[in-house]
Write a protein that holds these residues in place. Structure first.
Motif, PDB file in Angstrom:
ATOM      1  N   ILE A 108     -13.119 -10.677   0.978  1.00 55.67           N
ATOM      2  CA  ILE A 108     -12.184 -11.892   1.252  1.00 55.67           C
ATOM      3  C   ILE A 108     -10.952 -11.043   1.456  1.00 55.67           C
ATOM      4  O   ILE A 108      -9.946 -11.170   2.221  1.00 55.67           O
ATOM      5  CB  ILE A 108     -12.025 -12.869   0.071  1.00 55.67           C
ATOM      6  N   ALA A 109     -10.698  -9.842   0.312  1.00 55.70           N
ATOM      7  CA  ALA A 109      -9.517  -9.012   0.489  1.00 55.70           C
ATOM      8  C   ALA A 109      -9.397  -8.314   1.690  1.00 55.70           C
ATOM      9  O   ALA A 109      -8.200  -8.196   2.237  1.00 55.70           O
ATOM     10  CB  ALA A 109      -9.448  -8.228  -0.697  1.00 55.70           C
ATOM     11  N   LYS A 110     -10.548  -7.916   2.226  1.00 48.80           N
ATOM     12  CA  LYS A 110     -10.310  -7.001   3.440  1.00 48.80           C
ATOM     13  C   LYS A 110      -9.803  -8.180   4.537  1.00 48.80           C
ATOM     14  O   LYS A 110      -9.107  -7.832   5.535  1.00 48.80           O
ATOM     15  CB  LYS A 110     -11.568  -6.555   3.892  1.00 48.80           C
ATOM     16  N   ALA A 111     -10.469  -9.311   4.631  1.00 48.39           N
ATOM     17  CA  ALA A 111     -10.016 -10.034   5.507  1.00 48.39           C
ATOM     18  C   ALA A 111      -8.527 -10.671   5.700  1.00 48.39           C
ATOM     19  O   ALA A 111      -7.869 -10.857   6.818  1.00 48.39           O
ATOM     20  CB  ALA A 111     -11.082 -11.692   5.465  1.00 48.39           C
ATOM     21  N   PHE A 112      -8.064 -10.615   4.678  1.00 50.60           N
ATOM     22  CA  PHE A 112      -6.506 -11.144   4.364  1.00 50.60           C
ATOM     23  C   PHE A 112      -5.836  -9.560   4.400  1.00 50.60           C
ATOM     24  O   PHE A 112      -4.409  -9.857   4.014  1.00 50.60           O
ATOM     25  CB  PHE A 112      -6.222 -11.980   3.219  1.00 50.60           C
ATOM     26  N   GLY A 113      -6.366  -8.584   4.325  1.00 44.43           N
ATOM     27  CA  GLY A 113      -5.575  -7.360   4.430  1.00 44.43           C
ATOM     28  C   GLY A 113      -5.045  -7.071   3.186  1.00 44.43           C
ATOM     29  O   GLY A 113      -3.923  -6.368   2.914  1.00 44.43           O
ATOM     30  N   LEU A 114      -5.655  -7.291   1.973  1.00 46.90           N
ATOM     31  CA  LEU A 114      -5.088  -6.936   0.757  1.00 46.90           C
ATOM     32  C   LEU A 114      -5.696  -5.893   0.061  1.00 46.90           C
ATOM     33  O   LEU A 114      -5.544  -5.504  -1.156  1.00 46.90           O
ATOM     34  CB  LEU A 114      -5.585  -8.276  -0.283  1.00 46.90           C
ATOM     35  N   LEU A 115      -6.413  -4.954   0.757  1.00 44.03           N
ATOM     36  CA  LEU A 115      -7.047  -3.952   0.003  1.00 44.03           C
ATOM     37  C   LEU A 115      -6.075  -2.641   0.191  1.00 44.03           C
ATOM     38  O   LEU A 115      -6.407  -1.450  -0.015  1.00 44.03           O
ATOM     39  CB  LEU A 115      -8.468  -3.358   0.798  1.00 44.03           C
ATOM     40  N   ASP A 116      -4.911  -2.792   0.710  1.00 45.00           N
ATOM     41  CA  ASP A 116      -4.001  -1.675   0.828  1.00 45.00           C
ATOM     42  C   ASP A 116      -3.565  -1.375  -0.743  1.00 45.00           C
ATOM     43  O   ASP A 116      -3.226  -2.211  -1.422  1.00 45.00           O
ATOM     44  CB  ASP A 116      -2.734  -2.047   1.557  1.00 45.00           C
ATOM     45  N   ASP A 117      -3.527  -0.084  -0.865  1.00 50.01           N
ATOM     46  CA  ASP A 117      -3.216   0.362  -2.384  1.00 50.01           C
ATOM     47  C   ASP A 117      -1.936  -0.125  -2.391  1.00 50.01           C
ATOM     48  O   ASP A 117      -1.529   0.034  -3.904  1.00 50.01           O
ATOM     49  CB  ASP A 117      -3.280   1.821  -2.333  1.00 50.01           C
ATOM     50  N   ARG A 118      -0.880  -0.102  -1.675  1.00 50.80           N
ATOM     51  CA  ARG A 118       0.425  -0.311  -2.206  1.00 50.80           C
ATOM     52  C   ARG A 118       0.537  -1.868  -2.615  1.00 50.80           C
ATOM     53  O   ARG A 118       1.511  -1.922  -3.285  1.00 50.80           O
ATOM     54  CB  ARG A 118       1.399  -0.253  -0.748  1.00 50.80           C
ATOM     55  N   VAL A 119      -0.414  -2.732  -2.457  1.00 48.69           N
ATOM     56  CA  VAL A 119      -0.249  -3.910  -3.074  1.00 48.69           C
ATOM     57  C   VAL A 119      -1.149  -4.038  -4.145  1.00 48.69           C
ATOM     58  O   VAL A 119      -0.721  -4.424  -5.292  1.00 48.69           O
ATOM     59  CB  VAL A 119      -0.807  -5.076  -1.864  1.00 48.69           C
ATOM     60  N   LEU A 120      -2.311  -3.652  -4.239  1.00 53.64           N
ATOM     61  CA  LEU A 120      -3.155  -3.857  -5.358  1.00 53.64           C
ATOM     62  C   LEU A 120      -3.091  -2.421  -6.210  1.00 53.64           C
ATOM     63  O   LEU A 120      -3.867  -2.872  -7.193  1.00 53.64           O
ATOM     64  CB  LEU A 120      -4.610  -4.021  -4.493  1.00 53.64           C
ATOM     65  N   SER A 121      -2.792  -1.715  -6.044  1.00 54.71           N
ATOM     66  CA  SER A 121      -2.705  -0.636  -6.887  1.00 54.71           C
ATOM     67  C   SER A 121      -1.754  -0.729  -8.276  1.00 54.71           C
ATOM     68  O   SER A 121      -0.513  -0.962  -8.078  1.00 54.71           O
ATOM     69  CB  SER A 121      -2.341   0.546  -6.339  1.00 54.71           C
ATOM     70  N   PRO A 122      -2.425  -0.767  -9.300  1.00 57.89           N
ATOM     71  CA  PRO A 122      -1.607  -1.251 -10.630  1.00 57.89           C
ATOM     72  C   PRO A 122      -0.928  -0.089 -11.065  1.00 57.89           C
ATOM     73  O   PRO A 122       0.306  -0.278 -12.061  1.00 57.89           O
ATOM     74  CB  PRO A 122      -2.976  -1.484 -11.564  1.00 57.89           C
ATOM     75  N   THR A 123      -0.985   1.018 -10.599  1.00 65.35           N
ATOM     76  CA  THR A 123      -0.153   2.186 -11.269  1.00 65.35           C
ATOM     77  C   THR A 123       0.653   2.782 -10.354  1.00 65.35           C
ATOM     78  O   THR A 123       1.678   3.375 -10.865  1.00 65.35           O
ATOM     79  CB  THR A 123      -1.120   3.207 -11.786  1.00 65.35           C
ATOM     80  N   ALA A 124       0.605   2.563  -8.942  1.00 63.51           N
ATOM     81  CA  ALA A 124       1.442   3.313  -7.858  1.00 63.51           C
ATOM     82  C   ALA A 124       2.668   2.648  -7.891  1.00 63.51           C
ATOM     83  O   ALA A 124       2.914   1.241  -8.078  1.00 63.51           O
ATOM     84  CB  ALA A 124       0.829   3.370  -6.639  1.00 63.51           C
ATOM     85  N   PRO A 125       3.859   3.410  -8.173  1.00 62.14           N
ATOM     86  CA  PRO A 125       5.085   2.808  -8.018  1.00 62.14           C
ATOM     87  C   PRO A 125       5.434   2.243  -6.686  1.00 62.14           C
ATOM     88  O   PRO A 125       4.796   2.821  -5.827  1.00 62.14           O
ATOM     89  CB  PRO A 125       6.208   3.840  -8.404  1.00 62.14           C
ATOM     90  N   PRO A 126       6.430   1.163  -6.746  1.00 66.70           N
ATOM     91  CA  PRO A 126       6.748   0.692  -5.297  1.00 66.70           C
ATOM     92  C   PRO A 126       7.526   2.007  -4.598  1.00 66.70           C
ATOM     93  O   PRO A 126       8.301   2.804  -5.165  1.00 66.70           O
ATOM     94  CB  PRO A 126       7.768  -0.545  -5.625  1.00 66.70           C
ATOM     95  N   LEU A 127       7.235   1.697  -3.224  1.00 62.93           N
ATOM     96  CA  LEU A 127       7.848   2.699  -2.337  1.00 62.93           C
ATOM     97  C   LEU A 127       9.228   2.576  -2.256  1.00 62.93           C
ATOM     98  O   LEU A 127       9.892   1.444  -2.254  1.00 62.93           O
ATOM     99  CB  LEU A 127       7.119   2.542  -0.904  1.00 62.93           C
ATOM    100  N   LEU A 128      10.186   3.556  -2.400  1.00 60.09           N
ATOM    101  CA  LEU A 128      11.644   3.662  -2.319  1.00 60.09           C
ATOM    102  C   LEU A 128      11.877   3.521  -0.829  1.00 60.09           C
ATOM    103  O   LEU A 128      11.361   4.291   0.088  1.00 60.09           O
ATOM    104  CB  LEU A 128      12.022   4.690  -3.014  1.00 60.09           C
ATOM    105  N   PHE A 129      13.005   2.653  -0.555  1.00 56.11           N
ATOM    106  CA  PHE A 129      13.596   2.573   0.904  1.00 56.11           C
ATOM    107  C   PHE A 129      14.446   3.853   1.083  1.00 56.11           C
ATOM    108  O   PHE A 129      15.325   4.102   0.444  1.00 56.11           O
ATOM    109  CB  PHE A 129      14.116   1.160   0.936  1.00 56.11           C
ATOM    110  N   SER A 130      14.190   4.423   2.339  1.00 56.85           N
ATOM    111  CA  SER A 130      14.910   5.396   2.260  1.00 56.85           C
ATOM    112  C   SER A 130      16.388   5.375   2.618  1.00 56.85           C
ATOM    113  O   SER A 130      16.811   4.470   3.030  1.00 56.85           O
ATOM    114  CB  SER A 130      14.337   6.155   3.719  1.00 56.85           C
ATOM    115  N   ASP A 131      17.099   6.031   1.804  1.00 57.68           N
ATOM    116  CA  ASP A 131      18.744   5.997   1.689  1.00 57.68           C
ATOM    117  C   ASP A 131      19.192   6.251   3.174  1.00 57.68           C
ATOM    118  O   ASP A 131      20.060   5.554   3.682  1.00 57.68           O
ATOM    119  CB  ASP A 131      19.234   6.854   0.836  1.00 57.68           C
ATOM    120  N   ARG A 132      18.607   7.181   4.180  1.00 59.98           N
ATOM    121  CA  ARG A 132      18.827   7.380   5.238  1.00 59.98           C
ATOM    122  C   ARG A 132      18.592   6.249   6.335  1.00 59.98           C
ATOM    123  O   ARG A 132      19.378   5.992   7.181  1.00 59.98           O
ATOM    124  CB  ARG A 132      18.304   9.003   5.812  1.00 59.98           C
ATOM    125  N   CYS A 133      17.515   5.843   6.082  1.00 57.05           N
ATOM    126  CA  CYS A 133      17.444   4.644   6.923  1.00 57.05           C
ATOM    127  C   CYS A 133      18.118   3.297   6.717  1.00 57.05           C
ATOM    128  O   CYS A 133      18.689   2.669   7.673  1.00 57.05           O
ATOM    129  CB  CYS A 133      15.901   4.163   6.661  1.00 57.05           C
TER     130      CYS A 133
END
Length: 496
Positions: free
Chosen positions: A89-114
């Motif tokens: 089910i998670a794979k069908a909805f695209g929820l296996l990405d570590d950026r969403v389901l990883s409980p320890t990974a910090p959120p990605l910082l938006f590039s200041d240059r961008c």
């Protein structure tokens, strides 16, 4: 509880002793596959105990500086049961990405240059959007027409660039001085009238000026010998005569019944048309006073002399505002003849310097302080002969004489760019940006003087060397509906 399935003592734990069916079936333990056993393995938990105690993790919850609207899992002791079905089910909805389901990974910082590039792109799109040009602006009138609407011959005019030989009355009459003679023309009837002729002892006519709206047919004229006369153009007769042969003539300007006259000796004399003698004398200048201009409300008088000094005189206090401290003086590097008070902001004064100054200074006379300079400066490297504020929009008109060469090493790039193409021209600058929005080559020779129409829309310019007088439609009034009269008025005639 007894049934055909046997005695089920624990409704949560399905560990039965012997379950018999008709017909007999194999043992239930043998029929359960490994996958099915994994599905029900969660039932072996003691949920009663887990629900009985509060949900407090064994380790403290970590505070993560994430987005307040996007949930970020924290490290807790709660069990996380993932089965192959949940994986599908998670794979069908695209929820296996570590950026969403990883409980320890910090959120990605938006590039200041961008982020800065996005802001820069948004700002560039905002500022690149073309703003609609106001119908009152000179850009929509003089800039669109780019030509004069009326031309008159003016032979024999005074070649003195500091003279003021032309004025426009509230009765729509244009008065012009030709050496010893003074003419005026009614622009509605086109009738030309010879008003006065001076004698050799009086000298040539240096300056003229029409009275205000209350007395539009009174014309004051001053000769190089220092005599001042007031003529009634409607009755074609002399109204009053003030003789003063000891002082030469400079500029002049009316304020109701009071006429201010600049003198060659540095004084400014005040005359009242109801009296036969001068009523006051302003002492402050040491050189000839070329520029004389009353403010719109009549409270202050601005004067500019041959040395470049500008004084402000308070009519109510009968004292100079710029005489108490030498550092408060308003100064140019060349003679000052061009003066103009703003009609829509009290205390806003524009002054223009001739050679070798060639700059327009804009002052706030209501907030003058010691050693304070102008609010804005417009370097043009060209003699500035007259200035006019528009009464309908925040724009300033300037007329120019000859330019002079300036070494490139001594000129700031912005100043050098602003000086291009201003010689013998009529230019309009926006306020407060002070950017030049219109520049018209008015004459083939230096523009000596100009005057504004009573409605504040048109300007007459005069070039003594070219011996031509031209009228330009510069602005439009808010209720102006005659937008195409320029093509009908374009003609060439003579005022003499």
């Amino acid at each position: 509880m007894t049934s055909e399935y046997g005695n089920l003592t624990d409704p949560i734990t399905p560990t039965c002793a012997t379950i018999k069916r008709t017909p007999p079936r194999p043992n239930i333990s043998s029929t359960y596959s490994t996958r099915k056993r994994r599905r029900v393995s969660v039932a072996s938990l003691d949920l009663g105990q887990d629900l009985a105690r509060p949900l407090v993790p064994d380790t403290p919850i970590e505070e993560i500086n994430g987005d307040r609207f996007v949930t970020v899992r924290t490290s807790t002791s709660l069990p996380l049961n993932i089965t192959p079905r949940t994986n599908r089910i998670a794979k069908a909805f695209g929820l296996l990405d570590d950026r969403v389901l990883s409980p320890t990974a910090p959120p990605l910082l938006f590039s200041d240059r961008c982020f800065r590039s996005l802001l820069r792109r948004s700002a560039s799109e905002l500022f690149s959007t073309s703003r609609a040009v106001s119908l009152l602006s000179a850009k929509a009138n003089l800039g669109a027409r780019n030509h004069f609407v009326l031309a008159l011959d003016g032979p024999g005019m005074s070649t003195d660039m500091f003279a003021s030989p032309m004025a426009w009355s509230h009765a729509n009459c244009i008065g012009v001085a030709f050496k010893y003679d003074v003419y005026f023309q009614n622009l509605e009837s086109r009738a030309v009238v010879h008003l006065w002729r001076s004698t050799l002892s009086d000298g040539t006519v240096h300056s003229i000026d029409w009275a205000g709206k209350a007395k539009p047919f009174l014309l004051a004229l001053g000769t190089t010998a220092g005599d001042v006369r007031v003529m009634d153009a409607e009755k074609k007769m002399q109204h009053v005569d003030w003789l003063d042969g000891d002082h030469g003539m400079g500029g002049m300007h009316w304020n109701g019944d009071v006429l201010a006259v600049g003198r060659a000796g540095g004084n400014v004399t005040l005359f009242d048309v109801r009296m036969r003698a001068e009523i006051a004398r302003i002492m402050g200048h040491k050189r000839r006073v070329h520029g004389v201009k009353w403010s719109v409300d009549g409270r202050h008088l601005a004067t500019g002399d041959d040395s470049g000094i500008v004084h402000i005189w308070d009519h109510r206090a009968s004292d100079l505002l710029t005489n108490g401290d030498k550092n408060i003086r308003m100064k140019h590097k060349g003679p000052v003849k061009a003066l103009s008070w703003s009609p829509w902001q009290d205390g806003l004064l524009a002054t223009g310097g001739s050679s070798p100054d060639g700059e327009i200074h804009i002052w706030n006379t209501g907030k003058m302080a010691p050693s304070s300079g102008p609010m804005h400066s417009i370097p043009l490297q060209t003699s500035i002969t007259s200035l006019h504020w528009s009464p309908h929009c925040k724009e300033l008109l300037s007329t120019h004489g000859s330019s002079w060469a300036v070494p490139q090493s001594n000129v700031h790039p912005v100043a050098h760019e602003s000086a291009v193409g201003v010689e013998n021209s009529l230019a309009v600058h926006s306020y407060p940006s002070c950017q030049r929005i219109v520049n018209i080559k008015a004459h083939s020779a230096p523009v000596g003087h100009s005057c504004m129409a009573p409605d504040g829309c048109s300007v007459f310019t005069v070039s003594p060397m070219e011996e031509t007088i031209k009228m330009f439609r510069v602005w439009a009034a808010p209720d102006d509906k005659e937008r195409n009269e320029g093509s009908e008025m374009t003609s060439r005639s003579t005022i003499r």
